[in-house]
Design a protein around this motif. Structure first.
Motif, mmCIF file in Angstrom:
data_model
loop_
_atom_site.group_PDB
_atom_site.id
_atom_site.type_symbol
_atom_site.label_atom_id
_atom_site.label_comp_id
_atom_site.label_asym_id
_atom_site.label_seq_id
_atom_site.Cartn_x
_atom_site.Cartn_y
_atom_site.Cartn_z
ATOM 1 N N ALA A 296 30.086 37.192 29.830
ATOM 2 C CA ALA A 296 29.435 38.413 30.581
ATOM 3 C C ALA A 296 29.681 38.701 31.972
ATOM 4 O O ALA A 296 30.130 39.659 32.362
ATOM 5 C CB ALA A 296 27.751 38.460 30.355
ATOM 6 N N ALA A 297 29.727 37.346 32.708
ATOM 7 C CA ALA A 297 29.890 37.234 34.271
ATOM 8 C C ALA A 297 31.276 37.682 34.305
ATOM 9 O O ALA A 297 31.900 38.535 35.248
ATOM 10 C CB ALA A 297 29.810 35.750 34.629
ATOM 11 N N LEU A 298 32.315 37.096 33.698
ATOM 12 C CA LEU A 298 33.852 37.240 33.563
ATOM 13 C C LEU A 298 34.111 38.979 33.374
ATOM 14 O O LEU A 298 34.882 39.359 34.068
ATOM 15 C CB LEU A 298 34.535 36.587 32.690
ATOM 16 C CG LEU A 298 34.504 35.130 33.113
ATOM 17 C CD1 LEU A 298 35.266 34.245 32.142
ATOM 18 C CD2 LEU A 298 34.958 34.730 34.583
ATOM 19 N N GLU A 299 33.173 39.452 32.395
ATOM 20 C CA GLU A 299 33.662 40.869 32.181
ATOM 21 C C GLU A 299 32.921 41.711 33.190
ATOM 22 O O GLU A 299 33.593 42.899 33.509
ATOM 23 C CB GLU A 299 32.931 41.210 30.770
ATOM 24 C CG GLU A 299 32.976 42.758 30.191
ATOM 25 C CD GLU A 299 34.448 42.750 29.703
ATOM 26 O OE1 GLU A 299 34.969 43.911 29.466
ATOM 27 O OE2 GLU A 299 35.272 41.815 29.566
ATOM 28 N N MET A 300 32.009 41.388 33.755
ATOM 29 C CA MET A 300 31.434 42.221 35.190
ATOM 30 C C MET A 300 32.354 42.264 36.012
ATOM 31 O O MET A 300 32.513 43.364 36.672
ATOM 32 C CB MET A 300 30.121 41.588 35.461
ATOM 33 C CG MET A 300 29.023 41.644 34.404
ATOM 34 S SD MET A 300 27.434 40.649 35.268
ATOM 35 C CE MET A 300 26.457 40.801 33.836
ATOM 36 N N HIS A 301 33.028 41.154 36.377
ATOM 37 C CA HIS A 301 34.155 41.038 37.526
ATOM 38 C C HIS A 301 35.356 42.122 36.997
ATOM 39 O O HIS A 301 35.898 42.623 37.966
ATOM 40 C CB HIS A 301 34.701 39.612 37.659
ATOM 41 C CG HIS A 301 33.769 38.959 38.836
ATOM 42 N ND1 HIS A 301 33.399 39.523 40.030
ATOM 43 C CD2 HIS A 301 33.106 37.846 38.737
ATOM 44 C CE1 HIS A 301 32.702 38.851 40.515
ATOM 45 N NE2 HIS A 301 32.530 37.691 39.742
ATOM 46 N N LYS A 302 35.716 42.063 35.706
ATOM 47 C CA LYS A 302 36.558 42.822 35.414
ATOM 48 C C LYS A 302 36.302 44.243 35.551
ATOM 49 O O LYS A 302 37.230 45.246 35.857
ATOM 50 C CB LYS A 302 37.022 42.782 33.691
ATOM 51 C CG LYS A 302 38.029 43.428 33.078
ATOM 52 C CD LYS A 302 38.335 43.136 31.525
ATOM 53 C CE LYS A 302 39.432 43.910 31.011
ATOM 54 N NZ LYS A 302 39.357 43.838 29.639
ATOM 55 N N HIS A 303 35.204 44.739 35.161
ATOM 56 C CA HIS A 303 34.959 46.202 35.532
ATOM 57 C C HIS A 303 34.857 46.514 37.019
ATOM 58 O O HIS A 303 35.387 47.548 37.599
ATOM 59 C CB HIS A 303 33.357 46.380 34.955
ATOM 60 C CG HIS A 303 33.514 46.397 33.557
ATOM 61 N ND1 HIS A 303 33.804 47.776 33.240
ATOM 62 C CD2 HIS A 303 32.965 45.709 32.196
ATOM 63 C CE1 HIS A 303 33.680 47.909 31.847
ATOM 64 N NE2 HIS A 303 32.924 46.695 31.298
ATOM 65 N N SER A 304 34.484 45.345 37.890
ATOM 66 C CA SER A 304 34.495 45.447 39.289
ATOM 67 C C SER A 304 35.675 45.659 39.804
ATOM 68 O O SER A 304 36.014 46.475 40.707
ATOM 69 C CB SER A 304 33.779 44.100 40.018
ATOM 70 O OG SER A 304 33.866 44.090 41.283
ATOM 71 N N TYR A 305 36.717 44.978 39.209
ATOM 72 C CA TYR A 305 38.173 45.070 39.709
ATOM 73 C C TYR A 305 38.752 46.572 39.316
ATOM 74 O O TYR A 305 39.387 47.122 40.298
ATOM 75 C CB TYR A 305 39.247 44.209 38.818
ATOM 76 C CG TYR A 305 38.648 42.719 39.233
ATOM 77 C CD1 TYR A 305 38.180 42.320 40.241
ATOM 78 C CD2 TYR A 305 38.916 41.645 38.120
ATOM 79 C CE1 TYR A 305 37.913 40.998 40.728
ATOM 80 C CE2 TYR A 305 38.423 40.201 38.302
ATOM 81 C CZ TYR A 305 38.252 39.908 39.651
ATOM 82 O OH TYR A 305 37.804 38.627 39.900
ATOM 83 N N ASP A 306 38.432 47.070 38.119
ATOM 84 C CA ASP A 306 38.640 48.426 37.815
ATOM 85 C C ASP A 306 38.024 49.460 38.694
ATOM 86 O O ASP A 306 38.939 50.314 39.325
ATOM 87 C CB ASP A 306 38.273 48.820 36.469
ATOM 88 C CG ASP A 306 38.861 47.866 35.294
ATOM 89 O OD1 ASP A 306 39.978 47.300 35.600
ATOM 90 O OD2 ASP A 306 38.398 47.647 34.295
#
Length: 547
Positions: free
Chosen positions: A432-442
């Motif tokens: 989940a933490a890695l996915e949160m960062h992925k959305h943050s990059y977007d």
């Protein structure tokens, strides 16, 4: 015995059958999710999966009673060994000591004594015909070993005590098995359901009225009572006589006439209204009020015909229910439910399903994740006039919330631009933490093109035993997670580099054995965290395709 793979609708995963035994030393243990999962497997094997909720309720009562009896026996032994007090579980002194212990420490000390002295209840799920679960328990629990007869009979399970083991005389075994008698819930019916005739409907309606003590009141359009069922007068301890009707009319609250007679009955074109609650006080100070649920319609002659049903609840619960339209209550709930912590609502539903009426403290292992937007305070100061700060914040937190749901997390609370999230599965917390960062990059790639400030996330995660409990007072309670694990996770987040995920070594060791394609862990290093005497071992984690 061969090991089969069973698919769980609860988790969607394949887990070997039979499941591992569940060892219980406290009802506050975090065993109920695994317990429900294993019961679901057993019921699926017995070809009666629809009985899940009722079976969990049946066994939850049994196990809870057994644990309480075991704890009373253990506490009696403990005060005998430590305080040299010989007492029985019926003595007033014993009950007072036990009450004080539970108030001061919960069942933590008793549970520890159970573990140290081999007092435990073990559930196993053998692959045997008709067997739902086998329970291995201390003999002191014998008095609690019984099922709710009506519920057990209704869903087709029986309790069978096995002969005591000559080697282990301190423990007994009981099995819960599927009844061998034909049961309509688990066997196909030979006859098709029938449609009721008008005459049969009338008979059924009369039987329901008589059994449930329903009542009818007819009002004029001016609000005068034209007719009333004797059962309503009886429920309010009024004499069954015409003068009592006038007395009854005087104790109906004025808002009922405004809301119903000249309100709900006039709102719809057909004059139908449903589920209006009203509390009636008989006028005697010693008598509690009675809560009624009222539905009805406006007749073509302008009279209002109403059906009254007593809401049969514990007095404490009934007194807290609001009067008025349940539709309005549903609208209010639809507004406020978004402000109720996900953890609280989920646990409340579970407790109600198991027959409880309050949130209780519990200890369990959780991954605690803190996620913060770096420099958001400065961003607010610099951009308050340039763009909608609330909109931007909600955009970021909305993405985070979506990820939390995706990975089965629970949002404990929002604290401005910071969010605290709980995960029962520690590996899901990392994903989940890695996915949160992925959305943050977007989001930041779009902001960069627009020439706006970047909003980087900073995430810290720790794993360990926490206490989930009531914090506050009766007028304002939080059912939240507290303990060193929470404090450590918060400090990891504060020490994390912007745009990164920092996890504790304890979390890493818990999930290191899992095959984790796409996840890369950094080298271990140590941090001195505020308020901690020892340095904390930590690692950074990132997606393996992350640059």
């Amino acid at each position: 015995m061969t090991t089969a793979k069973v698919s769980s609708e609860i988790t969607g995963s394949l887990i070997p059958w039979p499941p591992r035994p569940i060892i219980i030393t406290s009802i506050e243990q975090n065993i109920w999710h695994e317990f429900a999962q294993n019961i679901a497997y057993s019921l699926d094997r017995l070809q009666c999966p629809r009985l899940l909720d009722s079976t969990i309720l049946l066994l939850h009562k049994l196990i809870t009673n057994m644990v309480r009896i075991m704890h009373r026996q253990v506490f009696q032994q403990a005060i005998k060994d430590n305080l040299y007090i010989n007492t029985t579980s019926e003595d007033g002194i014993f009950n007072e000591l036990l009450k004080n212990e539970l108030i001061a420490h919960g069942d933590r000390n008793i549970e520890k004594f159970c573990r140290n002295n081999n007092f435990q209840i073990t559930l196993t799920f053998p692959d045997e015909n008709d067997t739902l679960v086998s329970i291995h328990y201390p003999t002191c629990c014998d008095s609690a070993v019984s099922l709710d007869d009506k519920l057990a009979e209704a869903i087709g399970f029986v309790l069978i005590k096995q002969t005591a083991n000559e080697i282990d005389t301190d423990y007994h075994i009981v099995k819960i098995v599927k009844s061998i008698t034909k049961h309509y819930l688990t066997q196909p019916q030979s006859d098709l359901p029938r449609l009721l005739t008008p005459a049969a409907i009338l008979d059924e309606t009369q039987a329901i009225f008589s059994t449930l003590n329903y009542g009818i009141i007819v009002f004029s359009s001016a609000g005068n009572i034209l007719a009333v069922s004797p059962s309503i007068l009886s429920s309010l301890k009024l004499e069954i006589a015409p003068p009592s009707i006038q007395a009854f009319a005087k104790i109906i609250p004025p808002h009922f006439y405004n809301d119903v007679i000249w309100g709900l009955a006039l709102e719809s074109s057909d004059g139908i209204f449903e589920n209006y609650r009203i509390r009636i006080r008989s006028g005697c100070d010693d008598d509690p009020s009675i809560l009624f649920n009222i539905s009805g319609y406006r007749h073509h002659d302008t009279t209002i015909h109403t059906l009254w049903q007593i809401v049969s609840l514990e007095q404490k619960t009934a007194n807290t229910l609001a009067e008025g339209s349940i539709l309005n209550e549903a609208r209010i709930h639809n507004i406020t439910r978004h402000y109720v912590p996900q953890l609280v609502e989920q646990k409340a539903r579970e407790i109600v399903r198991l027959g409880g009426n309050e949130l209780t403290n519990e200890e369990c292992f959780l991954a605690v994740l803190f996620c913060d937007i770096v420099g958001f305070t400065t961003y607010v100061e610099n951009n308050e006039k340039e763009e909608s700060v609330i909109h931007t914040l909600n955009l970021v937190l909305g993405r985070i919330s979506k990820v939390v749901r995706q990975y089965d997390g629970m949002i404990d609370k929002f604290m401005g631009d910071c969010v605290m999230v709980l995960f029962r599965d520690p590996y899901q917390a990392v994903l989940a933490a890695l996915e949160m960062h992925k959305h943050s990059y977007d989001i930041n790639s779009l902001r960069m093109r627009a020439g706006k400030d970047l909003l980087l996330l900073r995430i810290g995660i720790h794993w360990g035993k926490v206490i989930i409990g009531n914090v506050g007072f009766s007028g304002r309670l939080d059912w939240t997670t507290i303990g060193d694990v929470v404090n450590t996770a918060a400090r990891l987040e504060k020490n994390c580099q912007p745009g990164a995920v920092l996890i504790s070594q304890a979390l890493y060791e818990t999930i290191a054995h899992i095959d984790q394609p796409g996840v890369k862990y950094g080298k271990i290093f140590y941090l001195k965290l505020k308020g901690k005497r020892k340095q904390q071992a930590v690692r950074y984690v990132q997606a393996s395709n992350q640059l």
